[in-house]
Design a protein around this motif. Structure first.
Motif, PDB file in Angstrom:
ATOM      1  N   ARG A  81     -95.552  31.265  17.306  1.00 21.95           N
ATOM      2  CA  ARG A  81     -94.850  31.984  18.326  1.00 21.95           C
ATOM      3  C   ARG A  81     -94.383  33.525  17.182  1.00 21.95           C
ATOM      4  O   ARG A  81     -94.303  34.164  17.230  1.00 21.95           O
ATOM      5  CB  ARG A  81     -93.636  30.982  17.575  1.00 21.95           C
ATOM      6  N   ASN A  82     -94.753  33.254  15.653  1.00 21.07           N
ATOM      7  CA  ASN A  82     -94.822  34.139  14.541  1.00 21.07           C
ATOM      8  C   ASN A  82     -95.825  35.377  14.242  1.00 21.07           C
ATOM      9  O   ASN A  82     -95.579  35.825  14.276  1.00 21.07           O
ATOM     10  CB  ASN A  82     -94.119  33.592  13.943  1.00 21.07           C
ATOM     11  N   LEU A  83     -96.975  34.594  15.741  1.00 25.00           N
ATOM     12  CA  LEU A  83     -98.305  34.960  15.359  1.00 25.00           C
ATOM     13  C   LEU A  83     -97.908  36.310  16.495  1.00 25.00           C
ATOM     14  O   LEU A  83     -97.280  36.395  17.437  1.00 25.00           O
ATOM     15  CB  LEU A  83     -99.174  34.303  15.538  1.00 25.00           C
ATOM     16  N   SER A  84     -99.003  37.428  16.105  1.00 22.85           N
ATOM     17  CA  SER A  84     -98.460  38.620  17.304  1.00 22.85           C
ATOM     18  C   SER A  84    -100.184  38.035  18.212  1.00 22.85           C
ATOM     19  O   SER A  84    -100.694  37.365  18.091  1.00 22.85           O
ATOM     20  CB  SER A  84     -99.381  39.723  16.745  1.00 22.85           C
ATOM     21  N   ALA A  85     -99.720  39.118  19.297  1.00 23.39           N
ATOM     22  CA  ALA A  85    -100.748  38.469  20.400  1.00 23.39           C
ATOM     23  C   ALA A  85    -102.451  38.518  19.896  1.00 23.39           C
ATOM     24  O   ALA A  85    -102.662  37.297  20.493  1.00 23.39           O
ATOM     25  CB  ALA A  85    -100.958  39.613  21.536  1.00 23.39           C
ATOM     26  N   GLY A  86    -102.629  39.421  18.683  1.00 25.56           N
ATOM     27  CA  GLY A  86    -104.166  39.091  19.434  1.00 25.56           C
ATOM     28  C   GLY A  86    -104.145  37.621  17.531  1.00 25.56           C
ATOM     29  O   GLY A  86    -105.458  36.991  18.180  1.00 25.56           O
ATOM     30  N   GLN A  87    -103.651  37.116  16.777  1.00 26.86           N
ATOM     31  CA  GLN A  87    -103.687  36.104  16.310  1.00 26.86           C
ATOM     32  C   GLN A  87    -103.705  35.157  17.607  1.00 26.86           C
ATOM     33  O   GLN A  87    -104.030  34.228  16.832  1.00 26.86           O
ATOM     34  CB  GLN A  87    -102.311  36.782  15.292  1.00 26.86           C
TER      35      GLN A  87
ATOM     36  N   ASN B  75    -104.402  43.765  14.478  1.00 29.72           N
ATOM     37  CA  ASN B  75    -104.146  42.003  14.674  1.00 29.72           C
ATOM     38  C   ASN B  75    -102.961  42.075  14.080  1.00 29.72           C
ATOM     39  O   ASN B  75    -103.704  41.552  13.207  1.00 29.72           O
ATOM     40  CB  ASN B  75    -104.527  40.846  15.177  1.00 29.72           C
ATOM     41  N   GLY B  76    -101.563  42.064  14.037  1.00 30.00           N
ATOM     42  CA  GLY B  76    -100.923  41.858  13.409  1.00 30.00           C
ATOM     43  C   GLY B  76    -100.007  42.733  12.588  1.00 30.00           C
ATOM     44  O   GLY B  76     -99.459  43.004  11.261  1.00 30.00           O
ATOM     45  N   SER B  77    -100.734  43.770  12.397  1.00 30.27           N
ATOM     46  CA  SER B  77     -99.932  45.020  12.267  1.00 30.27           C
ATOM     47  C   SER B  77     -98.650  45.682  12.503  1.00 30.27           C
ATOM     48  O   SER B  77     -98.454  46.518  11.495  1.00 30.27           O
ATOM     49  CB  SER B  77    -101.489  46.394  12.091  1.00 30.27           C
ATOM     50  N   GLY B  78     -98.077  45.374  13.598  1.00 31.94           N
ATOM     51  CA  GLY B  78     -96.810  45.874  13.703  1.00 31.94           C
ATOM     52  C   GLY B  78     -96.952  46.692  14.602  1.00 31.94           C
ATOM     53  O   GLY B  78     -95.654  47.104  15.049  1.00 31.94           O
ATOM     54  N   LYS B  79     -97.476  47.065  15.675  1.00 32.40           N
ATOM     55  CA  LYS B  79     -97.721  48.118  17.158  1.00 32.40           C
ATOM     56  C   LYS B  79     -97.020  47.515  17.912  1.00 32.40           C
ATOM     57  O   LYS B  79     -95.969  48.285  18.485  1.00 32.40           O
ATOM     58  CB  LYS B  79     -99.333  47.718  17.316  1.00 32.40           C
ATOM     59  N   THR B  80     -96.787  46.176  18.904  1.00 29.44           N
ATOM     60  CA  THR B  80     -95.492  45.782  19.695  1.00 29.44           C
ATOM     61  C   THR B  80     -94.657  45.788  18.940  1.00 29.44           C
ATOM     62  O   THR B  80     -93.303  46.493  19.979  1.00 29.44           O
ATOM     63  CB  THR B  80     -96.140  44.476  19.723  1.00 29.44           C
ATOM     64  N   THR B  81     -94.223  46.177  17.830  1.00 32.98           N
ATOM     65  CA  THR B  81     -92.950  46.186  16.598  1.00 32.98           C
ATOM     66  C   THR B  81     -92.484  47.345  16.854  1.00 32.98           C
ATOM     67  O   THR B  81     -91.282  47.784  17.194  1.00 32.98           O
ATOM     68  CB  THR B  81     -93.128  45.465  15.695  1.00 32.98           C
ATOM     69  N   LEU B  82     -93.585  48.295  16.574  1.00 30.15           N
ATOM     70  CA  LEU B  82     -92.881  50.050  16.812  1.00 30.15           C
ATOM     71  C   LEU B  82     -92.537  50.500  18.184  1.00 30.15           C
ATOM     72  O   LEU B  82     -91.132  50.902  18.213  1.00 30.15           O
ATOM     73  CB  LEU B  82     -94.246  50.591  15.499  1.00 30.15           C
TER      74      LEU B  82
END
Ligand code: HEM
Ligand SMILES: Nc1ncnc2c1ncn2[C@@H]1O[C@H](COP(=O)(O)OP(=O)(O)OP(=O)(O)O)[C@@H](O)[C@H]1O
Ligand SMILES: Nc1ncnc2c1ncn2[C@@H]1O[C@H](COP(=O)(O)OP(=O)(O)OP(=O)(O)O)[C@@H](O)[C@H]1O
Ligand SMILES: [Mg+2]
Ligand SMILES: [Mg+2]
Lengths: 227, 58, 215, 253, 227, 215
Positions: C137-143, F47-54
């Protein structure tokens, strides 16, 4: 290559579902909580006379437990369907009925067992006579097992639908009615001092049959509704 | 002595009340200790993972 | 398209006159194709041309309206699945409450384990070291996508059906998918990949299977 | 005033709070334990039997302090919840959330001992009168706060959602307290008064007050102990928390 | 540029939610169905003596309706949250409390109204004396409105959770208890020929308060739990 | 980056020392940037660098841990939103049971209507003629994305926040997004777009905002 045996596949399903239950152990208490809530509502709505409550207590406990079980039924496959793991399970080369039986087992353990554990408390809150308690417990165990098995078939049928919601309840109800009649009948008989063994034996016989047939029916239903 | 335990016939009520009280306090005392252990283990795991991520990106 | 290789005994996958219609509206037309071991085929088509539907039919999740699917020369039905097919669908097939590692262990339990593979190295090879114990759940889309890819590396399926594996991945992720496909093909596996041409195979030009919406 | 706010800020900074409570919490536990033991000894062995209830009345020394404690815990939680929502103070969030399980424990003990006491006195474990029902609702409110807090992933968001619920539920506290005078209930009315003479013999009043003191001290000891854990969890990304995690041997505190 | 008024935004919300209800009009019948199921279970579990049933009929109808309402509550924001439209509504520049009030209104229309419509049937099934019916209807209307409003606040709090399930029931219960006591109390009083106006007036006063405060609280709760 | 243009009065969006941390683990570090009317900025990162979050922080859905967001020179808070921002998130924000047209009508009701725009032409311009009355549930992944894009064309927001608008789109879809962005910029709008560099802007090179995961 190691394809694994059917037994190991079932073990994997059981392990995963137990792990999931553990991860959200709060959710596992939900059915029990719901039953408590239903039982709390009755004295509030009917007035608190102990005698009146005692007369209908076994019935209320049954209805509460069955409703809680009914509502919990929906979670049996829904989560797996939404995240695509049910697809994976269906695509597994092992017999689907065995994998589903494993899921049903864990579901019973995690939803019905807590209900059975709290039911003496519920009965006490409604002033159920003490001597009826053993009959209540036995008939609850039989009834919840039967309902998990029968319910699973219905859930499998409704899984393809967007939001099965209470349609499920409608499908399951006809199956529940005889169970409810026999199980609550046994308790009422015990409360009146009448023989109560016959309905319990009927329930047992039905359970034996369901244990064999329900997983197969469930697999067939799931195949139909997932494609 | 026996009289003390029987509490004028109410022994089981009185003693079970005190026992429930004691058990509740015991659980209340132990729960944060157990949880502390778990939180520290989690935190260490998190630190270890973070370190590995850093090593990888370096 | 491939002309001069020795006639392989039986193709891994063979579709004959395969067509699917939803409520009598054709989704993809009668298709004929074969997929041999060691091949990667790119399913191309515009949005809505039926790529996702085709993969679902080939995995056995949807029943075609006409035509046949032969897997290793035998009819494919949902009731008689083999260990041969692995599907990567839009949904991912991951339990969000479990960690990446636990998800992979479950897949192994249900599908078996490819010889020489193991969960931890598989996660490492999709560049997820340090994320083993994070709930998905805590991973990003790409992860998330990478975890789903790691599953493919573990199970002993020869045929991979990948629905938009490149979506949501960064450049290194796209390279990663290409490398995984390459080595899968070299091991004798085969794959059917849907993708929108813009970002695709780096190594060589794969065979293409164009899908055109049947009007 | 200035020194007070300064002190508050200092105490309110997580590392300081962590250190201060580390010193405080064992002493509080110890004090609560000793005072409680004295109260129990007095209540069980020294105080005379009641002329009406004989020895059954000795349950009062558990039942009533726990009942007061449950209500106090709720008020403490709601006050902290209010501070947390308005000023977004982290320590208040944590204090509010950690007082919920402790309050739930005391409320559950009240319910259990009340029913145990009710069996010989009223002839039933449970009735549905206003006092008992509202106390049950109090337990549900505590459980709801705990459940909501645990069900939301982001710790601070969870704390604020649960704090909101705690504030909404505060209406129940006066209902519990005044239920005996607002409705005619089986449960007896108030006998102990802070102002004015109590309607209870002093030989019975003293152990009651001792145990009430002990439970209050215990409450703070337990809340502090729990808060330290939550703080460590919440501030897991900060340097000081990591130092503590590294300095702590496995299995020891 | 046409920014639109708050009124037109509310109208858009109402129009959309009514349209959605219409698209899945099957689902709108679910609460009513569920209540019927609960009511059907009771004679089965208790045995069909009309007198015993009549005594407890108002209480059962209330419990059935409230449970059905409780279960339907979960759908108030969940769908919108899952597909991201709730995000859109929160990001709208119009006052959130007004938009939410519109949603609550449609939700009441689509879940509680069918319940109220079937409640005479339910009461009849349980042999409720005819003269109690009007009191039952009025108290049901007041109670369901109150519950939709109070419940919405709780749902807003649980929206950030993975699967609110029955935790919601737990949160809502303390709010339901007084409503249940007053509403069922009025019916019981009417059945015994006692005055029943006072509890109804209390409910009305509470409703007036809730109409003003609940949407605001709901908006605040939603802001807390969506960010 | 842009040096010689006349100092625009107030930038549309301004972030100062903006940082977000989840449970005290930093997701993206302190960021400073401005976005002027007419600009399109590509947010880049693995992936996972925080784009969506930003993007969620900028839309007001997440509260930053430190730093400031100024929209037209004023502080942005969820409680005081303007008509200025439109977010395209992973979720899409579409009701699956409603048709494309009905979804758009709802958006107009809640957000208002850009002058000169109308639902039917908007659908046509994302190449969905003939799909107006199909429930969104029955659209393919890329078709859904197009409906979400059509919404942007209708609402009067000057600032677009687009999370992976290219994912799931075919080549013509990617071109479409680029054209939409172009004309939005020319109309005086601005956009922040996350994307994985592999497939991106065709016209010119946009400004880039690199995100690197704070360790
Ligand atoms: C499950 C059953 C019971 C519950 C939930 C319960 C609950 C409570 C609560 C919440 C209080 C504190 C009220 C306040 O300070 O505002 C209280 C006080 C008290 N209870 Fe109970 N009670 C129960 C049964 C009993 C029984 C059976 C007795 C004795 C026959 C009893 C005797 C008392 C007394 C003497 C007080 C102190 C009243 C005062 O001085 O304010 N309770 N109870
Ligand atoms: N559940 C469904 N019910 C009815 N029609 C559907 C459904 N899913 C897809 N369709 C329709 O079937 C056609 C093919 O859809 P499919 O999802 O296979 O396309 P696709 O090639 O995967 O497109 P994309 O590139 O956008 O993912 C589309 O026209 C779509 O509108
Ligand atoms: N709900 C969540 N809870 C905890 N951590 C999360 C959550 N969502 C994302 N993260 C973590 O935050 C970081 C940033 O996630 P984010 O979704 O913003 O990345 P992204 O740049 O959009 O990546 P992608 O290109 O894969 O979409 C990641 O390390 C991710 O694991
Ligand atoms: Mg597709
Ligand atoms: Mg992203």
């Amino acid at each position: 290559m190691r394809y694994g045996t059917t037994r190991s596949a079932c073990a994997a399903v059981i392990r995963r579902d137990l792990l999931l239950t553990w991860r959200r152990r709060g959710d596992a208490l939900n059915p029990a909580l719901f039953a408590i809530i239903v039982v709390v509502m009755f004295p509030l709505a009917l007035g608190p006379e102990p005698n009146q409550l005692a007369n209908i207590s076994a019935g209320i406990v049954f209805v509460a437990v069955l409703l809680a079980g009914l509502l919990a039924l929906d979670t049996l496959f829904r989560g797996d369907h939404e995240d695509g793991t049910l697809e994976q399970i269906v695509l597994s080369p092992h017999p689907l009925s065995m994998l589903l039986a494993s899921k049903i087992l864990v579901h019973w353990l995690s939803t019905a067992l807590p209900l059975i554990v709290v039911s003496p408390l519920l009965a006490e809150m409604l002033h159920l006579p003490r001597q009826v308690m053993p009959v209540l417990m036995i008939s609850l165990i039989l009834a919840t097992l039967l309902l998990s098995l029968l319910g699973a078939v219905c859930v499998a049928l409704t899984i393809g639908m967007r939001r099965s919601g209470m349609l499920l309840a409608l499908l399951v109800l006809p199956l529940y009615v005889p169970v409810l009649i026999f199980a609550a009948g046994a308790c009422n008989a015990a409360q009146l001092g009448l023989p109560f063994l016959a309905p319990l034996l009927w329930l047992g016989a039905a359970l034996a049959l369901a244990l064999v047939l329900a997983p197969l029916a469930c697999a067939a239903a799931l195949r139909i509704s997932i494609t | 002595m026996n009289e003390l335990f029987s509490m004028g016939g109410y022994g089981s009520y009185v003693w079970s009340s005190y026992a429930i009280f004691a058990v509740a306090l015991l659980i209340d005392y132990l729960a944060p200790k157990l949880r502390n252990r778990q939180v520290i283990a989690d935190l260490r795991g998190r630190m270890k993972r973070q370190q590995r991520r850093q090593e990888k990106s370096a | 398209m491939i002309s001069s290789d020795p006639p392989s005994p039986i193709p891994l996958l063979q579709a004959e006159e395969l067509a699917y219609a939803r409520n009598d509206e054709p989704v993809f037309g009668p298709l004929d194709f074969t997929l041999n071991a060691g091949e990667v085929v790119l399913v191309e088509g515009d949005n809505g041309s039926g790529k996702t539907t085709l993969l679902k039919v080939l995995s056995g999740l949807l029943v075609p309206n006409s035509g046949k699917i032969l897997l290793n020369g035998e009819d494919l039905t949902l009731a008689r699945l083999s260990h041969q097919v692995a599907l990567l669908s839009h949904l991912g097939g991951l339990k969000l409450d479990l960690t990446a590692l636990e998800n992979l262990r479950f897949a192994i339990g249900v599908f078996g384990l490819r010889s020489g593979a193991a969960p931890l190295p598989a996660l490492a090879s999709v560049a997820l070291e340090g994320y083993e114990d994070v709930p998905v759940r805590n991973l990003s889309a790409g992860q998330k996508k990478r975890v789903a890819l790691a599953r493919l590396l573990l199970v002993p399926a020869a045929l991979w059906l990948l629905d938009e594996p490149y979506a949501n991945l960064d450049k290194s992720g796209i390279d990663l998918v290409n490398r995984l496909l390459d080595s899968h093909a070299r091991r004798g596996g085969a794959a059917l990949v849907t993708s929108h041409g813009a970002y695709a195979f780096t190594s060589g030009t794969p065979r293409r299977l164009p899908l055109r919406p049947t009007p | 005033m200035n020194t007070l706010t300064l002190w508050f800020h200092k105490f309110g900074s997580p590392p300081t709070f962590f250190r201060v409570t580390a010193l405080l919490s064992p002493w509080l536990f110890g004090a609560a334990f000793l005072i409680g033991l004295a109260g129990i000894y007095w209540g069980l062995f020294v105080a005379p039997a009641d002329y009406q209830q004989s020895d059954a009345y000795r349950i009062i020394f558990i039942h009533v302090p726990c009942a007061w404690m449950g209500l106090f815990a709720y008020i403490f939680m709601a006050v902290n919840a209010f501070i947390a929502l308005v000023w977004r103070i982290k320590i208040s969030e944590i204090l509010a959330m950690t007082s919920a399980p402790v309050g739930a424990f005391f409320t559950a003990v009240t319910l259990a001992t009340g029913s145990i006491w009710g069996k010989p006195m009223w002839g039933t474990w449970w009735t549905w009168d206003a006092r008992l029902t509202s106390e049950l609702v109090l337990l549900f409110l505590f459980l709801g706060v705990i459940g909501l807090y645990n069900a939301i992933e982001d710790r601070r968001q969870a704390a604020r959602a649960a704090a909101f619920l705690a504030l909404v539920g505060i209406v129940n506290v006066p209902i519990v307290h005044f239920s005996v005078s607002w409705w005619n209930t089986l449960h007896q009315g108030s006998t102990v008064r802070l102002l004015g003479p109590s309607r209870i013999d002093s030989s019975m009043l003293w152990p009651l007050l001792l145990l009430a003191l002990a439970t209050h001290i215990w409450f703070f000891a337990s809340v502090f102990a729990r808060s330290r854990v939550s703080l460590l969890e919440l501030e897991g990304g900060k340097e000081w928390a990591r130092d503590i995690a590294l300095a702590t041997e496995h299995g020891h505190e």
